[in-house]
Design an enzyme around this catalytic site. Structure first.
Site, PDB file in Angstrom:
ATOM      1  N   LYS A 188       0.719  -1.211   0.007  1.00  0.00           N
ATOM      2  CA  LYS A 188       0.052   0.274  -0.149  1.00  0.00           C
ATOM      3  C   LYS A 188       0.854   1.269   0.116  1.00  0.00           C
ATOM      4  O   LYS A 188       1.623   1.618   0.943  1.00  0.00           O
ATOM      5  CB  LYS A 188      -0.788   0.070   1.067  1.00  0.00           C
ATOM      6  CG  LYS A 188      -2.005   1.196   1.221  1.00  0.00           C
ATOM      7  CD  LYS A 188      -2.524   1.485   2.190  1.00  0.00           C
ATOM      8  CE  LYS A 188      -1.965   2.589   3.092  1.00  0.00           C
ATOM      9  NZ  LYS A 188      -1.748   3.838   2.470  1.00  0.00           N
ATOM     10  N   GLY A 241       7.065   4.983   8.365  1.00  0.00           N
ATOM     11  CA  GLY A 241       6.175   6.131   8.700  1.00  0.00           C
ATOM     12  C   GLY A 241       6.249   6.677   9.993  1.00  0.00           C
ATOM     13  O   GLY A 241       7.598   6.690  10.535  1.00  0.00           O
ATOM     14  N   GLU A 244       3.805   6.937  15.963  1.00  0.00           N
ATOM     15  CA  GLU A 244       2.577   6.817  16.354  1.00  0.00           C
ATOM     16  C   GLU A 244       1.947   5.774  15.728  1.00  0.00           C
ATOM     17  O   GLU A 244       0.972   4.869  16.334  1.00  0.00           O
ATOM     18  CB  GLU A 244       1.860   7.961  16.553  1.00  0.00           C
ATOM     19  CG  GLU A 244       2.252   9.093  17.595  1.00  0.00           C
ATOM     20  CD  GLU A 244       2.551   8.454  19.139  1.00  0.00           C
ATOM     21  OE1 GLU A 244       1.906   7.612  19.420  1.00  0.00           O
ATOM     22  OE2 GLU A 244       3.657   8.859  19.610  1.00  0.00           O
ATOM     23  N   GLU A 263      10.619   1.258  10.351  1.00  0.00           N
ATOM     24  CA  GLU A 263      11.354   2.330   9.854  1.00  0.00           C
ATOM     25  C   GLU A 263      10.809   3.584  10.096  1.00  0.00           C
ATOM     26  O   GLU A 263       9.814   3.993   9.338  1.00  0.00           O
ATOM     27  CB  GLU A 263      12.017   2.367   8.504  1.00  0.00           C
ATOM     28  CG  GLU A 263      13.305   3.023   8.443  1.00  0.00           C
ATOM     29  CD  GLU A 263      13.222   4.453   8.048  1.00  0.00           C
ATOM     30  OE1 GLU A 263      13.255   5.237   8.951  1.00  0.00           O
ATOM     31  OE2 GLU A 263      12.916   4.781   6.863  1.00  0.00           O
ATOM     32  N   CYS A 297      13.480  11.381   7.009  1.00  0.00           N
ATOM     33  CA  CYS A 297      13.520  10.679   8.425  1.00  0.00           C
ATOM     34  C   CYS A 297      14.615  10.924   9.123  1.00  0.00           C
ATOM     35  O   CYS A 297      14.833  10.918  10.235  1.00  0.00           O
ATOM     36  CB  CYS A 297      13.172   9.367   8.232  1.00  0.00           C
ATOM     37  SG  CYS A 297      14.063   8.145   6.976  1.00  0.00           S
ATOM     38  N   GLU A 394       9.311  15.556  16.108  1.00  0.00           N
ATOM     39  CA  GLU A 394       9.722  15.499  14.496  1.00  0.00           C
ATOM     40  C   GLU A 394       8.974  16.380  13.698  1.00  0.00           C
ATOM     41  O   GLU A 394       7.845  16.399  13.827  1.00  0.00           O
ATOM     42  CB  GLU A 394       9.707  14.111  14.156  1.00  0.00           C
ATOM     43  CG  GLU A 394      10.050  13.964  12.771  1.00  0.00           C
ATOM     44  CD  GLU A 394       9.987  12.608  11.986  1.00  0.00           C
ATOM     45  OE1 GLU A 394       8.832  11.853  12.101  1.00  0.00           O
ATOM     46  OE2 GLU A 394      11.086  12.042  11.613  1.00  0.00           O
TER      47      GLU A 394
END
Ligand code: NAI
Ligand code: MG
Length: 491
Positions: A188, A241, A244, A263, A297, A394
């Protein structure tokens, strides 16, 4: 080689595949829906894309299961699996310019960054193509009159859920090792950036992957992604992603005890010592935070600068930042395109307001650029303190916080004072400092006098809450194989 040229893309696609790729066919959803996908440079809709509902997820999983257990893939020589990955890499290379344009159109990254990503895709697919027939077990000197050996076998049907910041590169990082190891895939893409994955789905069919080996289903996380996570016949979820989201996935995957690899993000420390090459360090700090508008990231978002050079460093970084050319990402002279979405724009502007409220010193930027598309000016906050929200969360945008420091022990302790641990960097000419820092900082990747150097060959992933498992390099193979011990009585 994909060439980086000072030209606009020569082939910007105007039609797009928009359906679901299940069992080698492009199909409409059974119980899914559709959603518009946006050009972040203008805010305009590019196309409407099919979204998979739970029944569609189930169809894709069944196709992947059948391909795994009984289709041609299940009997294919490992070297031939590798050949298919090489074929796909060749097709990507032939269509590099078109794919780069599509990536820029849907994701907003500058055309030259997209061209760089496509080269990364090609490198990754070729690297794992080479691994396909080199995944070996061992013979083990077991006690007693037995022969024991190990087989490395595919985990099975793997569900792969990826984000929008590097749509095709994240696809390649996940397809490469999964397919080299003989798994089948239900992927996805992110709901913000479905288009380039769909195009590469067409190329996968052309490359010769048998039906069901690669299935591509778009849709939203809470619906399509969730249906994958709870599906009893998916053996593993590989996710990139937000931290959370990973927590939610880990909880939801618990009922079926799926394997999971994650990751996730970071708040990576980029540490500048006074004995560095100052020109290189200013350029390095600039690249560390502003590459792809900070939507990375590994972004070097906590910039620790030794007090002795702090004032000069911030002045030079601010001057460099003001030269940044922001605008149409299709223009090869543009250095920073839009953020990916209205949601990200709002989030970043929210953090900028919070930084000011918490008392950090806004040096440059801090504003939206224009009123069309989702552009944010590169922003520097100086004299940031560790406890401020902008030093902890972040932000995932072009916003850096400068944190002055005095000593090595102090900066290592402060660098590690976060639940993240994805990347870290140090700028110094002193080899002792470099090795000491590399050893003591808690991060999956450490850069010395460089930043964002990521290669298909080197393991990539996070300590602490920045992830579980590793992608790239040989390390990824471990997460796409099950280890089987076979023991035989010898007479
Ligand atoms: P996200 O984590 O919600 O989305 C990433 C992927 O997960 C997408 O494909 C999404 O559809 C899927 N997803 C979302 N919720 C899910 C669920 N409950 N079950 C299964 N799949 C689910 O990230 P989002 O909302 O796009 O961005 C939010 C923040 O996440 C960013 O501001 C950034 O801080 C961070 N992020 C980090 C990335 C990284 O490379 N580590 C990449 C993208 C975002
Ligand atoms: Mg989300």
């Amino acid at each position: 080689m994909v060439t980086l040229t000072a030209t606009r893309p020569t082939a910007v696609p105007t039609t797009y595949p928009t359906k679901l790729l299940i069992d080698g066919h492009w199909v409409d959803p059974l119980d899914g829906d559709s959603f518009p996908t946006i050009n972040p440079a203008t805010g305009e809709t590019i196309a409407t894309v099919a979204a998979a509902g739970p029944k569609d997820v189930d169809r894709a999983v069944k196709a992947a299961r059948q391909a795994l257990e009984s289709g041609p893939w299940s009997r294919m020589d490992a070297a031939d699996r590798g050949k298919l990955l090489y074929n796909l890499a060749d097709l990507v290379e032939q269509r590099a310019e078109e794919l780069a344009a599509l990536e820029t159109l849907n994701c907003g990254k500058t055309i030259n960054d997209s061209r760089g990503d496509i080269q990364g895709v090609i490198n990754t697919l070729r690297y794992y193509a080479g691994w396909a027939d080199k995944i070996e077990g061992r013979t083990i000197p077991v006690r007693g009159n037995f022969l024991s050996y190990t087989l490395r076998q595919p985990v099975g049907v793997v569900g792969q859920i990826i984000p929008w910041n590097f749509p095709l590169l994240m696809l390649a990082w996940k397809w490469g090792p999964a397919l080299a190891c003989g798994n089948t895939v239900v992927m996805k893409p992110a709901e913000q950036t479905p288009l380039s994955a769909l195009r590469i789905g067409e190329l996968a069919i052309e490359a010769g992957f048998p039906p069901g080996v690669i299935n591509l289903i778009n849709g939203f996380g809470e619906t399509t992604g969730h249906a994958m996570v709870v599906h009893p016949d998916i053996d593993k979820i590989a996710f990139t992603g937000h931290v959370e989201t990973a927590k939610i996935i880990q909880k939801n995957a618990a009922d079926t005890l799926k394997r999971t690899t994650f990751e996730l993000g970071g708040k990576s420390p980029n540490v500048i010592f006074a004995d560095c090459d100052l020109d290189a360090a200013v350029e390095g700090a600039f690249h560390a935070i502003y590459f792809h508008g900070g939507q990375c990231c590994t972004a070097g978002s906590r910039l620790f600068v030794e007090e002795k050079i702090h004032r000069e460093f911030v002045q030079r970084l601010a001057a460099r930042t003001q030269t940044r050319r922001i605008g149409d990402p299709m223009d090869p002279n543009t250095q920073q395109g839009p953020q990916v979405s209205q949601e990200q724009l709002d989030k970043i502007l929210g953090y900028i307001a919070l930084g000011q409220k918490e008392g950090a010193n806004l040096v440059v930027g801090g504003n939206r650029v224009g009123d069309r598309g989702f552009f944010v000016a590169p922003t520097i906050f100086d004299n940031v303190r560790d406890e401020m929200t902008i030093a902890k969360d972040e932000i995932f945008g072009p916003v850096v916080g400068v944190l002055p420091f005095q000593s090595m022990d102090e900066v290592i302790e402060r660098a590690n004072r976060t639940h993240y641990g994805l990347a870290a960097a140090i700028w110094t000419k002193d080899i002792d400092k470099a090795h000491l820092f590399a050893k003591r900082v808690k991060a999956g990747t450490v850069w010395v006098n460089c930043y964002h150097v990521v290669d298909a060959t080197t393991p990539f992933g996070g300590f602490k809450m920045s992830g579980q498992g590793r992608e790239n390099g040989e390390a990824a193979l471990e997460h796409y194989t099950e280890l089987k011990t076979v023991t035989i009585r010898l007479r």
